[in-house]
Design a protein around this motif. Structure first.
Motif, PDB file in Angstrom:
ATOM      1  N   ALA A 171       1.945   9.228  -6.232  1.00 47.45           N
ATOM      2  CA  ALA A 171       2.361  10.369  -6.005  1.00 47.45           C
ATOM      3  C   ALA A 171       3.445  10.833  -7.200  1.00 47.45           C
ATOM      4  CB  ALA A 171       3.023  10.773  -4.499  1.00 47.45           C
ATOM      5  N   LEU A 172       4.371   9.894  -7.205  1.00 46.09           N
ATOM      6  CA  LEU A 172       5.397   9.986  -8.099  1.00 46.09           C
ATOM      7  C   LEU A 172       4.923  10.216  -9.631  1.00 46.09           C
ATOM      8  CD1 LEU A 172       8.698   9.877  -8.112  1.00 46.09           C
ATOM      9  CD2 LEU A 172       8.418   7.622  -8.883  1.00 46.09           C
ATOM     10  N   LEU A 173       3.695   9.569 -10.185  1.00 45.05           N
ATOM     11  CA  LEU A 173       3.173   9.750 -11.322  1.00 45.05           C
ATOM     12  C   LEU A 173       2.921  11.250 -11.672  1.00 45.05           C
ATOM     13  CD1 LEU A 173       0.874   6.631 -11.846  1.00 45.05           C
ATOM     14  CD2 LEU A 173       2.772   7.157 -13.124  1.00 45.05           C
ATOM     15  N   PHE A 179       2.423  15.074   8.775  1.00 42.43           N
ATOM     16  CA  PHE A 179       3.617  14.597   8.071  1.00 42.43           C
ATOM     17  C   PHE A 179       3.210  13.977   6.645  1.00 42.43           C
ATOM     18  CE2 PHE A 179       4.897  14.445  12.562  1.00 42.43           C
ATOM     19  CZ  PHE A 179       6.029  15.007  12.575  1.00 42.43           C
ATOM     20  N   GLY A 180       2.220  13.355   6.624  1.00 38.92           N
ATOM     21  CA  GLY A 180       1.710  12.820   5.391  1.00 38.92           C
ATOM     22  C   GLY A 180       1.619  13.984   4.147  1.00 38.92           C
ATOM     23  N   GLY A 181       1.123  15.124   4.582  1.00 41.63           N
ATOM     24  CA  GLY A 181       1.227  16.379   3.748  1.00 41.63           C
ATOM     25  C   GLY A 181       2.305  16.911   3.139  1.00 41.63           C
ATOM     26  N   PHE A 182       3.366  16.623   4.065  1.00 41.76           N
ATOM     27  CA  PHE A 182       4.760  17.217   3.656  1.00 41.76           C
ATOM     28  C   PHE A 182       5.335  16.189   2.756  1.00 41.76           C
ATOM     29  CE2 PHE A 182       4.812  19.579   7.643  1.00 41.76           C
ATOM     30  CZ  PHE A 182       4.677  20.854   7.024  1.00 41.76           C
ATOM     31  N   ILE A 183       5.190  14.991   3.130  1.00 41.18           N
ATOM     32  CA  ILE A 183       5.589  13.658   2.259  1.00 41.18           C
ATOM     33  C   ILE A 183       4.937  13.604   0.753  1.00 41.18           C
ATOM     34  CG2 ILE A 183       5.660  10.983   2.108  1.00 41.18           C
ATOM     35  CD1 ILE A 183       5.615  10.727   5.009  1.00 41.18           C
ATOM     36  N   ILE A 184       3.859  13.695   0.709  1.00 43.29           N
ATOM     37  CA  ILE A 184       3.098  13.638  -0.659  1.00 43.29           C
ATOM     38  C   ILE A 184       3.499  14.741  -1.382  1.00 43.29           C
ATOM     39  CG2 ILE A 184       1.112  13.617  -1.908  1.00 43.29           C
ATOM     40  CD1 ILE A 184       1.975  10.936  -0.628  1.00 43.29           C
ATOM     41  N   SER A 185       3.497  16.205  -0.813  1.00 39.13           N
ATOM     42  CA  SER A 185       3.847  17.407  -1.277  1.00 39.13           C
ATOM     43  C   SER A 185       5.246  17.161  -1.806  1.00 39.13           C
ATOM     44  CB  SER A 185       3.652  18.325  -0.396  1.00 39.13           C
ATOM     45  OG  SER A 185       2.180  18.758  -0.091  1.00 39.13           O
ATOM     46  N   GLY A 222       0.662  -1.319  -0.175  1.00 37.33           N
ATOM     47  CA  GLY A 222      -0.024   0.117  -0.024  1.00 37.33           C
ATOM     48  C   GLY A 222       0.920   1.499   0.002  1.00 37.33           C
ATOM     49  N   ILE A 223       1.873   1.440   0.869  1.00 35.73           N
ATOM     50  CA  ILE A 223       2.798   2.298   0.836  1.00 35.73           C
ATOM     51  C   ILE A 223       3.652   2.682  -0.443  1.00 35.73           C
ATOM     52  CG2 ILE A 223       4.996   3.089   1.831  1.00 35.73           C
ATOM     53  CD1 ILE A 223       4.029   2.114   4.768  1.00 35.73           C
ATOM     54  N   VAL A 224       3.869   1.371  -0.948  1.00 38.04           N
ATOM     55  CA  VAL A 224       4.775   1.737  -2.454  1.00 38.04           C
ATOM     56  C   VAL A 224       3.606   2.260  -3.344  1.00 38.04           C
ATOM     57  CG1 VAL A 224       5.747   0.211  -4.303  1.00 38.04           C
ATOM     58  CG2 VAL A 224       6.031  -0.360  -1.453  1.00 38.04           C
ATOM     59  N   VAL A 225       2.331   1.698  -3.350  1.00 36.49           N
ATOM     60  CA  VAL A 225       1.311   2.195  -4.171  1.00 36.49           C
ATOM     61  C   VAL A 225       1.173   3.516  -4.475  1.00 36.49           C
ATOM     62  CG1 VAL A 225      -0.945   2.081  -5.000  1.00 36.49           C
ATOM     63  CG2 VAL A 225       0.315  -0.120  -4.685  1.00 36.49           C
ATOM     64  N   GLY A 279      -3.621  14.895  -3.964  1.00 31.52           N
ATOM     65  CA  GLY A 279      -2.481  14.859  -3.423  1.00 31.52           C
ATOM     66  C   GLY A 279      -3.112  14.688  -1.906  1.00 31.52           C
ATOM     67  N   ALA A 280      -4.086  15.367  -1.619  1.00 32.06           N
ATOM     68  CA  ALA A 280      -4.557  15.577  -0.163  1.00 32.06           C
ATOM     69  C   ALA A 280      -5.095  14.044   0.035  1.00 32.06           C
ATOM     70  CB  ALA A 280      -5.708  16.422  -0.032  1.00 32.06           C
ATOM     71  N   THR A 281      -6.008  13.388  -0.906  1.00 28.84           N
ATOM     72  CA  THR A 281      -6.460  12.147  -0.885  1.00 28.84           C
ATOM     73  C   THR A 281      -5.501  11.153  -0.644  1.00 28.84           C
ATOM     74  OG1 THR A 281      -8.160  12.750  -2.224  1.00 28.84           O
ATOM     75  CG2 THR A 281      -8.021  10.444  -2.070  1.00 28.84           C
ATOM     76  N   LEU A 282      -4.199  11.139  -1.107  1.00 28.66           N
ATOM     77  CA  LEU A 282      -3.247  10.173  -1.146  1.00 28.66           C
ATOM     78  C   LEU A 282      -2.488  10.549   0.411  1.00 28.66           C
ATOM     79  CD1 LEU A 282      -1.009  10.391  -4.478  1.00 28.66           C
ATOM     80  CD2 LEU A 282      -2.766   8.682  -3.814  1.00 28.66           C
ATOM     81  N   VAL A 283      -2.652  11.520   0.934  1.00 25.94           N
ATOM     82  CA  VAL A 283      -2.304  11.852   2.289  1.00 25.94           C
ATOM     83  C   VAL A 283      -3.085  10.874   3.213  1.00 25.94           C
ATOM     84  CG1 VAL A 283      -2.173  13.591   4.162  1.00 25.94           C
ATOM     85  CG2 VAL A 283      -1.320  14.085   1.923  1.00 25.94           C
ATOM     86  N   SER A 284      -4.500  11.071   2.956  1.00 22.43           N
ATOM     87  CA  SER A 284      -5.381  10.375   3.983  1.00 22.43           C
ATOM     88  C   SER A 284      -5.070   8.751   3.611  1.00 22.43           C
ATOM     89  CB  SER A 284      -7.047  10.559   3.532  1.00 22.43           C
ATOM     90  OG  SER A 284      -7.335  11.983   3.666  1.00 22.43           O
ATOM     91  N   VAL A 285      -4.933   8.269   2.408  1.00 19.50           N
ATOM     92  CA  VAL A 285      -4.688   6.850   2.239  1.00 19.50           C
ATOM     93  C   VAL A 285      -3.398   6.390   2.898  1.00 19.50           C
ATOM     94  CG1 VAL A 285      -4.064   5.114   0.331  1.00 19.50           C
ATOM     95  CG2 VAL A 285      -5.842   6.837  -0.126  1.00 19.50           C
ATOM     96  N   LEU A 286      -2.419   7.243   2.917  1.00 21.66           N
ATOM     97  CA  LEU A 286      -1.280   7.049   3.566  1.00 21.66           C
ATOM     98  C   LEU A 286      -1.269   6.914   5.191  1.00 21.66           C
ATOM     99  CD1 LEU A 286       1.629   6.720   3.261  1.00 21.66           C
ATOM    100  CD2 LEU A 286       2.109   9.169   3.349  1.00 21.66           C
ATOM    101  N   SER A 287      -1.988   7.925   5.599  1.00 24.44           N
ATOM    102  CA  SER A 287      -1.986   7.832   6.957  1.00 24.44           C
ATOM    103  C   SER A 287      -2.984   6.515   7.431  1.00 24.44           C
ATOM    104  CB  SER A 287      -3.009   8.996   7.464  1.00 24.44           C
ATOM    105  OG  SER A 287      -2.102  10.110   7.222  1.00 24.44           O
TER     106      SER A 287
END
Length: 393
Positions: free
Chosen positions: A17-19, A202-208, A9-12, A377-385
């Motif tokens: 985000a990388l895409l 922290f997730g917001g900074f990671i994805i950004s 999940g983290i890798v995905v 990006g914000a949705t990816l933050v929620s998924v990551l958390s």
């Protein structure tokens, strides 16, 4: 097996985000790794240790008391409207926002909040590899709200590059306002609310850092916080009371509209297709729920709640979660609860773009242009958390 799914999940999430990255060559790997480790450590402390339990209990106890005090004011004005044993949502969940808003105003007036926001923001800037302004904004968004935070940095809004502006807006959409945290705690377990707030920061900074990498020069790394206009103490009280009441009314109006609309759409889909719209959304979002650590048997139901949050707002989704939580495992309930605690939904694009435009029209137009990317990006933050929490539960 659950750990393997969470790692995948983290890798995905990082790959997604990388895409969307503006410049993959300039991504700073070290701060991202450090923040991921910090997320895991903090989630473990908050959810799996006696110290974390004490912290959660302390915070929950504070908000419980605040809601109790707020209830006295609500009861004085609206007492007798509700029948005995009933808990009208507007009175018990939304109107206490007024009192919490007043407390935020008092802490602002006596310069306590600005001091805390600057101090923690400075420490964060040493970890996240970003500037002081971005770090300050991440903390400020969680304390004063996604609209109000831009007022505090309006001196610098006009000077910001689109990259820095994106990070500021992403922080605002990934967090939640402290004024409505009490309302969330009446709908889902407080421990998940607190954990989500910390992880989303922290997730917001990671994805950004992945979607929107850039380097801030020493000349640009200046924090200019706008001082509020000098008011008397009671002028300030009046302003924050009205602001809190406006928030309660706006959220209430949106809930009436969104809940009614969802019911109508569900009914139409049931009549035509024999299945509800939310059930269809559940199938679409079930793979995301699965990589978040939700068991396959509960993924469709969880996916439907996730989709509801995205297309409406977190309050509607929390109401839906309350209806089905007895049929969910504690693990799924925890993962979905963490996912729901953020402002990542379509309506937030308009709210944030409008807030910035009100202060600087040109920059407001810039925000509107990258609005969908902001939501992505914000949705990816929620998924990551949610995935980070799945390691712990």
């Amino acid at each position: 097996m659950s750990y393997i799914i969470s790692i995948i999940g983290i890798v995905v999430v990082l790959a997604l985000a990388l895409l969307a990255s503006n410049n993959r060559k300039t991504i700073k790997i070290k701060p991202i790794v450090i923040m991921l480790v910090l997320q895991l450590v903090l989630a473990y402390i908050l959810l799996n240790t006696k110290f974390g339990l004490l912290v959660i209990k302390g915070i929950a106890g504070v908000f419980e008391k605040l809601l109790e005090y707020a209830g006295q004011g609500v009861s004085f004005v609206f007492g007798g409207i509700a029948n005995d044993g009933q808990m009208p949502f507007f009175l018990n969940v939304l109107l206490p926002i007024v009192f919490i808003s007043v407390l935020i105003g008092i802490f602002q007036y006596f310069k306590i909040l600005p001091f805390v926001m600057k101090g923690i923001g400075f420490l964060l800037s040493k970890v996240n590899g970003m500037g002081k302004l971005e770090s300050y904004n991440g903390i400020a968004s969680a304390l004063v709200g996604q609209s109000e935070v831009f007022i505090t940095v309006k001196k610098q809004l006009g000077k910001l590059s689109p990259q820095r502006l994106y990070t500021l807006c992403a922080s605002a959409m990934s967090t939640v306002s402290m004024s409505i945290v009490g309302a969330y705690m009446t709908m889902i377990e407080p421990k998940y609310v607190v954990t989500a707030i910390v992880l989303n920061l922290f997730g917001g900074f990671i994805i950004s850092s992945i979607i929107n990498p850039y380097t801030v020069s020493d000349e640009e790394d200046i924090l200019e916080v706008q001082e509020e206009e000098k008011q008397s103490f009671f002028e300030m009280l009046g302003e924050y009371i009205l602001d809190g009441f406006k928030v309660a009314i706006i959220v209430g109006a949106m809930l009436i509209g969104f809940v009614a609309l969802m019911a109508a759409i569900d009914n139409v889909f049931s009549l035509i297709f024999g299945v509800t719209f939310q059930h269809i959304l559940g199938y679409i979002f079930s793979p995301i729920a699965f990589i978040m650590g939700v068991p396959m048997g509960e993924a469709v139901k969880a996916g439907g709640i996730m989709a509801t949050k995205l297309v409406t707002n977190e309050f509607v989704a929390m109401i839906e979660l309350g209806k089905v939580q007895v049929a969910m495992s504690p693990r799924t309930l925890g993962i979905i609860s963490v996912f729901l605690v953020s402002f990542a939904n379509f309506s937030s694009i308009g709210i944030i773009a409008g807030a910035v435009k009100g202060l600087n029209e040109k920059q407001g137009n810039v925000v509107a242009r990258f609005g969908l990317k902001l939501l992505y990006g914000a949705t990816l933050v929620s998924v990551l958390s949610a995935i980070i929490v799945s390691f712990i539960l």
